[in-house]
Design a protein around this motif. Structure first.
Motif, short mmCIF file in Angstrom:
data_model
loop_
_atom_site.label_atom_id
_atom_site.label_comp_id
_atom_site.label_asym_id
_atom_site.label_seq_id
_atom_site.Cartn_x
_atom_site.Cartn_y
_atom_site.Cartn_z
N LEU A 187 27.77 45.51 37.86
CA LEU A 187 28.52 45.69 39.11
C LEU A 187 29.91 45.09 39.00
O LEU A 187 30.05 43.89 38.74
CB LEU A 187 27.77 45.00 40.26
N ASN A 188 30.92 45.95 39.17
CA ASN A 188 32.28 45.44 39.41
C ASN A 188 32.56 45.62 40.89
O ASN A 188 32.89 46.71 41.34
CB ASN A 188 33.32 46.18 38.56
N PRO A 189 32.40 44.56 41.67
CA PRO A 189 32.55 44.69 43.12
C PRO A 189 34.01 44.80 43.56
O PRO A 189 34.27 44.96 44.76
CB PRO A 189 31.95 43.38 43.66
N THR A 235 34.25 41.51 45.94
CA THR A 235 33.83 40.27 45.29
C THR A 235 34.14 39.05 46.14
O THR A 235 33.35 38.10 46.21
CB THR A 235 34.62 40.08 43.96
N HIS A 236 35.31 39.10 46.74
CA HIS A 236 35.88 37.88 47.30
C HIS A 236 35.51 37.63 48.75
O HIS A 236 35.78 36.54 49.26
CB HIS A 236 37.41 37.92 47.13
N TYR A 237 34.90 38.63 49.42
CA TYR A 237 34.63 38.40 50.85
C TYR A 237 33.42 39.14 51.42
O TYR A 237 33.06 38.88 52.57
CB TYR A 237 35.86 38.78 51.69
N VAL A 246 30.79 42.01 36.74
CA VAL A 246 31.83 42.12 35.71
C VAL A 246 33.20 42.32 36.37
O VAL A 246 33.31 42.86 37.47
CB VAL A 246 31.58 43.28 34.71
N HIS A 247 34.21 41.88 35.65
CA HIS A 247 35.60 42.11 36.05
C HIS A 247 36.41 42.45 34.82
O HIS A 247 36.22 41.85 33.75
CB HIS A 247 36.19 40.88 36.74
N ILE A 248 37.32 43.38 35.00
CA ILE A 248 38.21 43.78 33.90
C ILE A 248 39.20 42.66 33.61
O ILE A 248 39.38 42.24 32.46
CB ILE A 248 38.95 45.08 34.29
N SER A 249 39.82 42.16 34.67
CA SER A 249 40.75 41.04 34.53
C SER A 249 39.97 39.73 34.64
O SER A 249 38.76 39.74 34.90
CB SER A 249 41.81 41.12 35.63
N ASN A 250 40.68 38.63 34.46
CA ASN A 250 40.09 37.31 34.71
C ASN A 250 40.58 36.83 36.07
O ASN A 250 41.69 36.33 36.19
CB ASN A 250 40.51 36.33 33.61
N PHE A 258 43.12 33.68 46.00
CA PHE A 258 42.05 34.34 46.77
C PHE A 258 41.03 35.01 45.87
O PHE A 258 39.90 35.29 46.28
CB PHE A 258 42.63 35.33 47.80
N ARG A 259 41.42 35.26 44.60
CA ARG A 259 40.48 35.88 43.65
C ARG A 259 39.57 34.87 42.97
O ARG A 259 38.66 35.23 42.22
CB ARG A 259 41.24 36.68 42.59
N HIS A 260 39.83 33.57 43.18
CA HIS A 260 39.06 32.56 42.45
C HIS A 260 37.64 32.42 42.97
O HIS A 260 36.77 31.93 42.26
CB HIS A 260 39.78 31.20 42.51
C1 DQA Z 1 38.60 43.20 39.63
C2 DQA Z 1 39.26 41.90 40.12
C3 DQA Z 1 39.34 41.87 41.62
O1 DQA Z 1 39.98 40.67 42.07
C4 DQA Z 1 40.16 43.05 42.13
O2 DQA Z 1 40.18 43.07 43.53
C5 DQA Z 1 39.74 44.36 41.56
C6 DQA Z 1 39.31 44.43 40.17
C7 DQA Z 1 38.61 43.32 38.08
O3 DQA Z 1 37.87 44.13 37.57
O4 DQA Z 1 39.38 42.61 37.41
O5 DQA Z 1 39.81 45.38 42.22
O6 DQA Z 1 37.25 43.21 40.06
#
Ligand code: DQA
Length: 145
Positions: A72-74, A78-80, A101-105, A112-114
């Motif tokens: 799952l890439n939410p 993910t964050h809320y 999973v996430h593509i970026s870190n 807010f992404r932490h």
């Molecule tokens: C993401 C990271 C999230 O913060 C962002 O909102 C995305 C993609 C990633 O795969 O790196 O939409 O989940």
């Protein structure tokens, strides 16, 4: 045949054109082709994407009921999204693995992404390796079964 669900949340249908400096130049069909190529012959990759929170939740309900492992890439959910977390909890508490999973870190990006409301109930988390985040999750699930 075994199936692995690869679920992608909002804006991931825009991969390829969306912030290529962050997410790369490849699109979701490239991701599908990559995972299909990496998966063993007896594993079906069921890759889906939606911008709709309810649709993503319904897919997780289905995974919980059918006991289908999930990658799952939410995305931003993910964050809320506690609703998504509650749906994902039904998968993992039912004994079915779900890898976030996430593509970026996200930890190397805006604050807010932490925070992830999903990580606490996920089986594991893989982030920051581009499409290889999905491939590493696939490797784990394939070995598990
Ligand atoms: C993401 C990271 C999230 O913060 C962002 O909102 C995305 C993609 C990633 O795969 O790196 O939409 O989940």
């Amino acid at each position: 045949m075994r199936t692995i669900l690869v679920l992608n949340g909002p804006n991931l249908g825009r991969l390829g054109s969306r912030e290529p400096d962050v997410y790369g130049a490849a699109n979701l069909e490239d991701l599908r082709a990559y995972l299909v190529a990496e998966a063993p012959d007896d594993v079906t990759i069921d890759l889906r994407q939606t911008d709709d929170e309810a649709e993503l939740m319904h897919w997780l309900h289905g995974a919980a009921d059918s006991k289908t492992p999930v990658i799952l890439n939410p995305a931003a959910f993910t964050h809320y999204s506690y609703a998504l977390r509650d749906a994902a909890t039904q998968v993992t508490k039912g004994g079915t693995p779900l890898i976030e999973v996430h593509i970026s870190n996200p930890h190397a990006r805006e604050s807010f992404r932490h925070n992830s409301v999903i990580s606490e109930i996920a089986t594991g988390v893989i982030a920051g390796f581009g499409f290889d985040s999905y491939r590493l999750a696939l490797d784990y699930l394939v070995r598990l079964q």
